[in-house]
Design an enzyme around this catalytic site. Structure first.
Site, PDB file in Angstrom:
ATOM      1  N   SER A  66       1.537  -5.573  -5.815  1.00 39.27           N
ATOM      2  CA  SER A  66       2.692  -5.535  -4.902  1.00 39.27           C
ATOM      3  C   SER A  66       2.479  -4.738  -3.635  1.00 39.27           C
ATOM      4  CB  SER A  66       3.925  -5.010  -5.642  1.00 39.27           C
ATOM      5  OG  SER A  66       4.460  -6.006  -6.479  1.00 39.27           O
ATOM      6  N   LYS A  69       3.037  -6.678  -0.443  1.00 33.93           N
ATOM      7  CA  LYS A  69       4.332  -6.837   0.228  1.00 33.93           C
ATOM      8  C   LYS A  69       4.364  -6.144   1.585  1.00 33.93           C
ATOM      9  CE  LYS A  69       7.210  -7.516  -3.896  1.00 33.93           C
ATOM     10  NZ  LYS A  69       6.194  -7.441  -4.945  1.00 33.93           N
ATOM     11  N   SER A 299      10.421  -3.490  -4.780  1.00 27.46           N
ATOM     12  CA  SER A 299       9.304  -4.414  -5.026  1.00 27.46           C
ATOM     13  C   SER A 299       9.830  -5.784  -5.444  1.00 27.46           C
ATOM     14  CB  SER A 299       8.358  -3.858  -6.099  1.00 27.46           C
ATOM     15  OG  SER A 299       7.086  -4.433  -5.982  1.00 27.46           O
TER      16      SER A 299
END
Length: 472
Positions: A66, A69, A299
């Site tokens: 993540s 991102k 997230s």
């Protein structure tokens, strides 16, 4: 010679005190906490001077999880602007009403109901059809490399143009007081999914002896089956079911809410990505700045993947897909930030796919750009803060003194992967940028009767970031 040496002594002392503090810093003690077989890339820099303080395997391709991102957020902020919003529109074409979806990952049931109630101002009976237009996206709703066995849970919710309620339904599973009996599942009655359970309630000893676990099977009809076993619990186990068929889910919600609103409906609900009419109402999401704050702090995979597809749609003027979404992200970062990610392997916007690969050096380029352009971008404030917010609120390694409040970073976790990328403020007030990509992390299983100690990854991060904090 003595007087000369005495006069030179203050200068020598000054030189010694000006030697870089990082000369005494080494990550090796922290790295020694990790189990054998780990593969760790590490990069730490001083953003004010551009000096690299620590580097290890910085050009090794790793799974970003993540932390990816941050890449999606930067591309979205550079190309869409902080005030970009998703729009869901209600249109009319003679007797038909068209809901034009934009892939808004935040669209709620209540917001959709508010649009449907606008129909009542036009007519109380709908004799035509209700048409769902989701033309803005096409292709797969799940990216290559998403594990098949987690597609039924909400962090794997499908990236669809027709998104509603985060494509997620909450429920609960109750264990039986008697071992060997079936569990019981509860789904709120207004949610149009069906869940059945064959899972048995077992004791701790039975669970170990049978090597069984709770398993979830999901069908395209929004039917779900739980099997395996569940250890006896005092409280119900919260469950989150990813909607498998977003059209069927949205269709069922619309039918229920039209009835509740007193709107008689005699037609069909169909999908047509070419249908258009005259707009009679519009719902707008929160601005991009707020969506990014949620995406980074929590997230949120759906926001990230729908933004990636939106970038593909906007940049290439064609329906957004995972493929053109990541192509757009790479092109935007190259054109607007001078960041070249052509060698990075990106297949989604969230980092959920196990196919994604990039290097610590590439991630550091992104972090560095965000850091130096914070006044224009405002992305640093979206980062979770150690012991205080988002995914770092309860991260044991950094939530206590002296690190509480001193680290702002994006985390990223997959099976065997534990990543962090962000900013550390040291005890002197100096800010350092860091990228930690730990993969192939598989510590030995511990017996229940052995003394409990912190997991190796926790020991590694605590040792690394405390040493950094104190050394500068």
């Amino acid at each position: 010679m003595a007087p000369i040496m005495l006069r030179a002594l203050p200068l020598l002392i000054g030189i010694l005190f000006c030697l870089p503090a990082f000369a005494s810093f080494s990550p090796q003690k922290a790295l020694n906490q990790l189990p054998e077989g780990h593969d760790t890339a590490l990069l730490i820099t001083d953003p004010t001077t551009g000096t690299t303080l620590t580097t290890q395997r910085e050009n090794q391709l790793q799974a970003p999880a993540s932390t990816q991102k941050l890449i999606t957020a930067l591309a979205a902020r550079l190309y869409l602007g902080k005030n970009f919003r998703f729009h869901t529109e209600l249109e009319q074409d003679k007797n038909n009403f068209i809901l034009h979806f934009s892939g808004d990952p935040s669209l709620s049931r209540q917001q959709l109901v508010a649009l449907l109630k606008k129909i009542k101002k036009v007519r109380k009976t709908i004799s035509g059809d209700i048409i769902l237009n989701g033309a803005i996206f096409s292709g797969y709703e799940r990216a290559p490399g998403w594990p098949w066995d987690v597609l039924g849970v909400c962090y794997s919710a499908p990236s669809s143009s027709i998104s509603l309620e985060h494509n997620c339904v909450q429920g609960a599973l109750y264990s039986n007081k008697t071992a060997g009996q079936l569990t019981r599942v509860h789904i709120p009655p207004h949610q149009p999914i069906e869940v059945s359970t064959h899972a048995l309630t077992v004791t701790t000893e039975q669970q170990k002896a049978r090597h069984c676990e709770l398993e979830l099977y999901a069908e395209d009809t929004n039917h779900y089956l739980l099997s395996g076993c569940l250890e006896q619990q005092k409280r119900p186990l919260p469950l989150n079911f990813a909607v498998q068929n977003t059209f069927k889910f949205t269709e069922a919600v619309i039918r229920r809410e039209l009835k509740r609103a007193g709107i008689r409906f005699t037609g069909n609900i169909v999908r047509s990505d070419t249908a258009r009419g005259k707009r009679i109402a519009r719902h707008s999401s929160a601005p991009l700045s707020e969506l990014l704050d949620t995406m980074i702090k929590d997230s949120d995979n759906l926001i990230a993947d729908n933004l990636a597809k939106t970038l593909g749609n906007r940049y290439f003027s064609q329906p957004g897909t995972f493929n053109n979404g990541v192509a757009a992200i790479k092109a935007i970062l190259k054109e607007k930030a001078g960041i070249d990610l052509h060698q990075a392997v990106l297949v989604d916007g969230s980092g959920l796919s196990r196919n994604n690969r990039l290097t610590a050096s590439q991630m550091m380029e992104v972090i560095t750009y965000i850091y130096h352009h914070d006044k224009q971008l405002g992305l640093l404030t979206t980062l979770p803060v150690s012991g205080q917010s988002g995914t770092l609120r309860y991260r044991q390694s950094i939530r206590h003194q002296p690190l509480i409040g001193q680290i702002a970073a994006k985390s990223g976790s997959l099976f065997g992967t534990h990543n962090l990328a962000g900013v550390l403020t040291t005890q002197s007030g100096k800010e350092l940028l860091f990228v930690q990509l730990v993969t192939n992390y598989h510590p030995e299983e511990r017996d229940d009767d052995t003394p409990k100690v912190a997991p190796p990854i926790e020991q590694f991060e605590r040792e690394l970031y405390r040493a950094l904090y104190k050394s500068f």
